[in-house]
Structures are given as structure tokens and as C-alpha cells.
Design a protein around this motif. Structure first.
Motif, PDB file in Angstrom:
ATOM      1  N   CYS A  85      -4.747   8.595  -1.884  1.00  0.00           N
ATOM      2  CA  CYS A  85      -3.757   7.688  -2.459  1.00  0.00           C
ATOM      3  C   CYS A  85      -3.891   6.252  -1.978  1.00  0.00           C
ATOM      4  O   CYS A  85      -3.122   5.394  -2.415  1.00  0.00           O
ATOM      5  CB  CYS A  85      -2.342   8.190  -2.168  1.00  0.00           C
ATOM      6  SG  CYS A  85      -1.881   8.225  -0.434  1.00  0.00           S
ATOM      7  N   LEU A  86      -4.862   5.982  -1.116  1.00  0.00           N
ATOM      8  CA  LEU A  86      -5.044   4.614  -0.646  1.00  0.00           C
ATOM      9  C   LEU A  86      -6.524   4.280  -0.671  1.00  0.00           C
ATOM     10  O   LEU A  86      -7.338   4.968  -0.055  1.00  0.00           O
ATOM     11  CB  LEU A  86      -4.496   4.475   0.784  1.00  0.00           C
ATOM     12  CG  LEU A  86      -4.097   3.068   1.226  1.00  0.00           C
ATOM     13  CD1 LEU A  86      -3.066   2.469   0.285  1.00  0.00           C
ATOM     14  CD2 LEU A  86      -3.544   3.096   2.644  1.00  0.00           C
ATOM     15  N   HIS A  87      -6.868   3.246  -1.404  1.00  0.00           N
ATOM     16  CA  HIS A  87      -8.277   2.958  -1.661  1.00  0.00           C
ATOM     17  C   HIS A  87      -8.762   1.732  -0.885  1.00  0.00           C
ATOM     18  O   HIS A  87      -9.107   0.704  -1.452  1.00  0.00           O
ATOM     19  CB  HIS A  87      -8.501   2.784  -3.165  1.00  0.00           C
ATOM     20  CG  HIS A  87      -7.979   3.933  -3.967  1.00  0.00           C
ATOM     21  ND1 HIS A  87      -8.351   5.239  -3.725  1.00  0.00           N
ATOM     22  CD2 HIS A  87      -7.084   3.981  -4.990  1.00  0.00           C
ATOM     23  CE1 HIS A  87      -7.733   6.034  -4.573  1.00  0.00           C
ATOM     24  NE2 HIS A  87      -6.949   5.296  -5.341  1.00  0.00           N
ATOM     25  N   PHE A  88      -8.752   1.886   0.435  1.00  0.00           N
ATOM     26  CA  PHE A  88      -9.363   0.903   1.324  1.00  0.00           C
ATOM     27  C   PHE A  88     -10.422   1.625   2.149  1.00  0.00           C
ATOM     28  O   PHE A  88     -10.444   2.858   2.203  1.00  0.00           O
ATOM     29  CB  PHE A  88      -8.309   0.282   2.259  1.00  0.00           C
ATOM     30  CG  PHE A  88      -7.294  -0.565   1.560  1.00  0.00           C
ATOM     31  CD1 PHE A  88      -7.570  -1.898   1.247  1.00  0.00           C
ATOM     32  CD2 PHE A  88      -6.046  -0.053   1.211  1.00  0.00           C
ATOM     33  CE1 PHE A  88      -6.626  -2.682   0.595  1.00  0.00           C
ATOM     34  CE2 PHE A  88      -5.105  -0.824   0.565  1.00  0.00           C
ATOM     35  CZ  PHE A  88      -5.400  -2.146   0.252  1.00  0.00           C
ATOM     36  N   ASN A  89     -11.272   0.859   2.775  1.00  0.00           N
ATOM     37  CA  ASN A  89     -12.347   1.463   3.547  1.00  0.00           C
ATOM     38  C   ASN A  89     -11.897   1.742   4.980  1.00  0.00           C
ATOM     39  O   ASN A  89     -11.596   0.818   5.734  1.00  0.00           O
ATOM     40  CB  ASN A  89     -13.566   0.523   3.559  1.00  0.00           C
ATOM     41  CG  ASN A  89     -14.757   1.152   4.265  1.00  0.00           C
ATOM     42  OD1 ASN A  89     -14.951   2.368   4.206  1.00  0.00           O
ATOM     43  ND2 ASN A  89     -15.551   0.344   4.941  1.00  0.00           N
ATOM     44  N   LEU A 168       1.449   0.357   2.555  1.00  0.00           N
ATOM     45  CA  LEU A 168       0.404   0.140   1.548  1.00  0.00           C
ATOM     46  C   LEU A 168       0.433   1.233   0.485  1.00  0.00           C
ATOM     47  O   LEU A 168       0.152   0.977  -0.693  1.00  0.00           O
ATOM     48  CB  LEU A 168      -0.967   0.081   2.226  1.00  0.00           C
ATOM     49  CG  LEU A 168      -1.228  -1.182   3.049  1.00  0.00           C
ATOM     50  CD1 LEU A 168      -2.495  -1.024   3.895  1.00  0.00           C
ATOM     51  CD2 LEU A 168      -1.362  -2.408   2.147  1.00  0.00           C
ATOM     52  N   VAL A 169       0.778   2.441   0.900  1.00  0.00           N
ATOM     53  CA  VAL A 169       0.934   3.528  -0.072  1.00  0.00           C
ATOM     54  C   VAL A 169       2.066   3.204  -1.033  1.00  0.00           C
ATOM     55  O   VAL A 169       1.938   3.375  -2.254  1.00  0.00           O
ATOM     56  CB  VAL A 169       1.201   4.871   0.646  1.00  0.00           C
ATOM     57  CG1 VAL A 169       1.628   5.945  -0.364  1.00  0.00           C
ATOM     58  CG2 VAL A 169      -0.037   5.329   1.421  1.00  0.00           C
ATOM     59  N   VAL A 170       3.179   2.716  -0.512  1.00  0.00           N
ATOM     60  CA  VAL A 170       4.304   2.315  -1.366  1.00  0.00           C
ATOM     61  C   VAL A 170       3.846   1.254  -2.370  1.00  0.00           C
ATOM     62  O   VAL A 170       4.164   1.330  -3.563  1.00  0.00           O
ATOM     63  CB  VAL A 170       5.483   1.779  -0.517  1.00  0.00           C
ATOM     64  CG1 VAL A 170       6.557   1.159  -1.421  1.00  0.00           C
ATOM     65  CG2 VAL A 170       6.078   2.893   0.333  1.00  0.00           C
ATOM     66  N   GLU A 171       3.087   0.284  -1.891  1.00  0.00           N
ATOM     67  CA  GLU A 171       2.612  -0.780  -2.774  1.00  0.00           C
ATOM     68  C   GLU A 171       1.692  -0.241  -3.858  1.00  0.00           C
ATOM     69  O   GLU A 171       1.782  -0.644  -5.027  1.00  0.00           O
ATOM     70  CB  GLU A 171       1.894  -1.851  -1.951  1.00  0.00           C
ATOM     71  CG  GLU A 171       2.823  -2.637  -1.051  1.00  0.00           C
ATOM     72  CD  GLU A 171       2.166  -3.846  -0.413  1.00  0.00           C
ATOM     73  OE1 GLU A 171       2.898  -4.750   0.030  1.00  0.00           O
ATOM     74  OE2 GLU A 171       0.911  -3.891  -0.351  1.00  0.00           O
TER      75      GLU A 171
END
Length: 344
Positions: A85-89, A168-171
């Protein structure tokens, strides 16, 4: 408010001349408030019962409520993996980290400020100027490339970075900036008109500056000691009355349905440093002889100390906001002793 508690409240407040901040105790439909010290020492502007104060990590509860709202609306689940659910490295993060692990500080990731390794929050800003930290993504370089500190689910380790990730997940789920989501779905829902995530270089009226007192008697504000804008791991501003609304909003299911409220207030993990101290979702839970005696949140930053608790058996709420680095705990502890003693 019972006479004994009201008497103890007045005695406690009048004895401590060094306290700077605002306090409220609410029992059933009666409340008592007190303020002391200066919101602005230079201008000698006094703290009032409606002054806004920074609460540091005390607002991790808001982040947990936001996540539970998304679960309630079936946008997310507590077993959802961070990697899904979060697309950062995050090159070293374990793929099995879930939302539940982040909420309970059991993810095993390294923190950007690890209290087991650092004791001075201001050390962080030597290489990363605090005035650059205005969005949640600005915090990522502080921890996203660090190796895991422990195994997923292995132990409770208080972790600010984990709550940055939750924000960040909320965003990502809502397509809204985190602070806007909390303002719309928590603050406005409860008519908390004076609360918000304010930038230190653009504070609204009636907001207390945070003060750091030096051993030689001099002092300075905390504007260069904390991130310029708060977010998912801390840094919101509230009034004492607004914080009362948060507890009442939870208890009365105005923010979450009964199922999600119960999930948030369930003790999911034990704090190894406390005899009967547990952690739910964004909230500390204290037990005594097996019974829950309080739910509480706290926050400490340079120039900020904050404690707030709900005592279910007594139906009492305490909020202590302080615009100094310490002072809230002693007041909160004395008030707590009065509340618990009253019931015995």
C-alpha cells in the motif's frame, strides 16, 4: 466534580509556581481549568484556558484514529502489508510489515530518532535543517535506507518513523495531505476549531511558543529545535478543551464505530519497561491488578511536555499542556493520584 478532587486540583495548581501551561480536569459534566505562565515571555502574554499548545507525540492518537477510519470504510485492513500500500523505496524493510505492526511499534524498522541510541532530539538537525521538514515525505531520507533494527513482531520498540509511514498510507489511500485529512475527518467532526498542524514560522494567534530553559537561567524558543510543521508522528497543536473532545469523541463513537473504537483501545502489546503498561493503537494503556485504570497519551519535545488521560472507572479526563520541556508529568501524576484515591 467531587469536592475532594476539586480541592486537590486547586492545591496542586497553586503550589507549583514554575508550571507554564494550561490544565483541565473533567469529571462527568463538570470541569475545572487552570492556566499559568506565559505563552510569549518576551511580550508577557499569559497562557489562557483557550491557548493552543504543541503536544508532540500526543497526536499519534490522531494518526491511529485516521487509520482505523480507513479500515472501517474498507479502504484498508490491519493485516495489509506496507509493501502493498505504499510505493516508496525501502531497500532493507521486511516485506511482512503490516499496518498493525506500525500501529503497535512492532515493525522492527529503524527509527529516525531512536531513544535507545540518541538522547538529544536537536542532534537530528545538524545535517537536516528542521525548516525543510514540512511534508511527511521530507522525513523519508532520515530512515528509509536504514537496515532493520529487529525482526517483525519481535518486540515493542517505540518508533516515530513507523507513524510517518502510517501518515503516508493515509495520504496514498485518500489522496489528501495527512494534515488535511485529520483536520477534515477528526478536528472538524468534533468541532475542534482551535486545533491544527501549524507551521512554527507562521503560527496563528493565541498559540504558545515552546521554551527551552538553560541551566544558567537563560532561555530560548524551540523554533530551531523541532520540525517546522508537525505530522503523523507528532507536532499538532490543541487547546485543553479540544483534547477533551478527542476523548469524548472516542468514548461516544463519534469518530469510529464501536468495533473500531474497541480495536484501538485494546492492549495489543506490552511495554517491557512497565509492570502493567500496554499499548493499543496510538494510545498507552495502564492496568492495575488486571483491570484497565486509564488510557493515556503523552508527548515530549524540546519546549513541549504534554500528558492527557481518560479514566474509565471514574469517567474522568485530564489534559495537561505545557510549553516547557518538562512540567506536565508532575501535574498529571498529582491529579491522577487524587482521581484514583477518590474512587477507593
Amino acid at each position: 466534580m467531587t469536592k475532594n478532587i476539586e480541592k486537590d486540583f486547586k492545591n496542586t495548581m497553586t503550589k507549583d509556581k514554575t508550571f507554564s501551561g494550561s490544565v483541565i480536569v473533567k469529571e462527568y459534566n463538570k470541569s475545572h481549568q487552570y492556566s499559568n505562565g506565559y505563552a510569549n515571555r518576551s511580550d508577557k502574554r499569559e497562557n489562557q484556558t483557550n491557548t493552543r499548545f504543541g503536544i508532540a507525540s500526543g497526536c499519534k492518537l490522531f494518526t491511529a484514529i485516521a487509520i482505523c477510519q480507513l479500515v472501517q470504510n474498507k479502504k484498508l485492513s490491519f493485516t495489509t502489508r506496507l509493501s502493498d500500500c505504499l510505493h516508496f523505496n525501502f531497500p532493507h524493510f521486511d516485506n511482512e510489515i503490516t499496518i498493525h505492526h506500525l500501529l503497535t511499534h512492532t515493525s522492527g524498522i529503524a527509527d529516525y530518532f531512536d531513544e535507545e541510541e540518541m538522547d538529544d532530539f536537536e542532534q537530528l538537525w545538524v545535517d537536516t535543517p528542521m525548516y525543510h521538514l514540512r511534508k511527511l515525505t521530507d522525513f523519508l531520507p532520515l530512515f528509509q535506507n536504514k537496515k532493520m533494527k529487529g525482526r517483525v513482531g519481535e518486540r515493542f520498540h517505540y518508533n516515530n518513523a513507523g507513524f510517518i509511514l502510517l501518515g503516508l498510507v493515509v495520504e496514498q489511500v485518500t489522496q489528501m495531505p495527512f494534515t488535511e485529512y485529520v483536520t477534515e475527518h477528526i478536528f472538524k467532526k468534533l468541532n475542534m476549531k482551535d486545533s491544527g498542524y501549524f507551521e512554527l514560522d507562521a503560527l496563528p494567534t493565541n498559540t504558545a511558543l515552546g521554551y527551552i530553559d538553560n541551566p544558567d537561567g537563560t532561555w530560548r524558543t524551540n523554533i530551531y529545535s523541532v520540525p517546522v510543521k508537525g505530522g503523523a508522528d507528532g507536532g499538532a497543536f490543541v487547546t485543553t478543551e479540544d483534547m477533551v473532545m478527542i476523548w469524548e469523541g472516542l468514548i461516544q463513537h463519534k469518530l469510529l464505530n464501536e468495533k473500531q473504537t474497541q480495536r484501538l483501545l485494546t492492549y495489543h502489546v506490552k511495554d517491557e519497561d512497565g509492570e502493567e503498561d500496554y499499548y493499543g493503537y496510538g494510545v498507552w494503556i495502564k492496568k492495575h491488578r488486571g483491570d484497565i485504570i486509564k488510557y493515556h497519551v503523552m508527548g515530549y519535545d524540546p519546549g513541549v511536555s504534554f500528558h492527557s488521560a481518560y479514566y474509565p472507572e471514574q469517567n474522568s479526563i485530564v489534559v495537561v499542556c505545557c510549553n516547557q520541556s518538562d512540567g506536565a508529568y508532575d501535574i498529571a501524576k498529582k491529579l491522577e493520584d487524587s482521581i484514583l484515591l477518590e474512587d477507593n
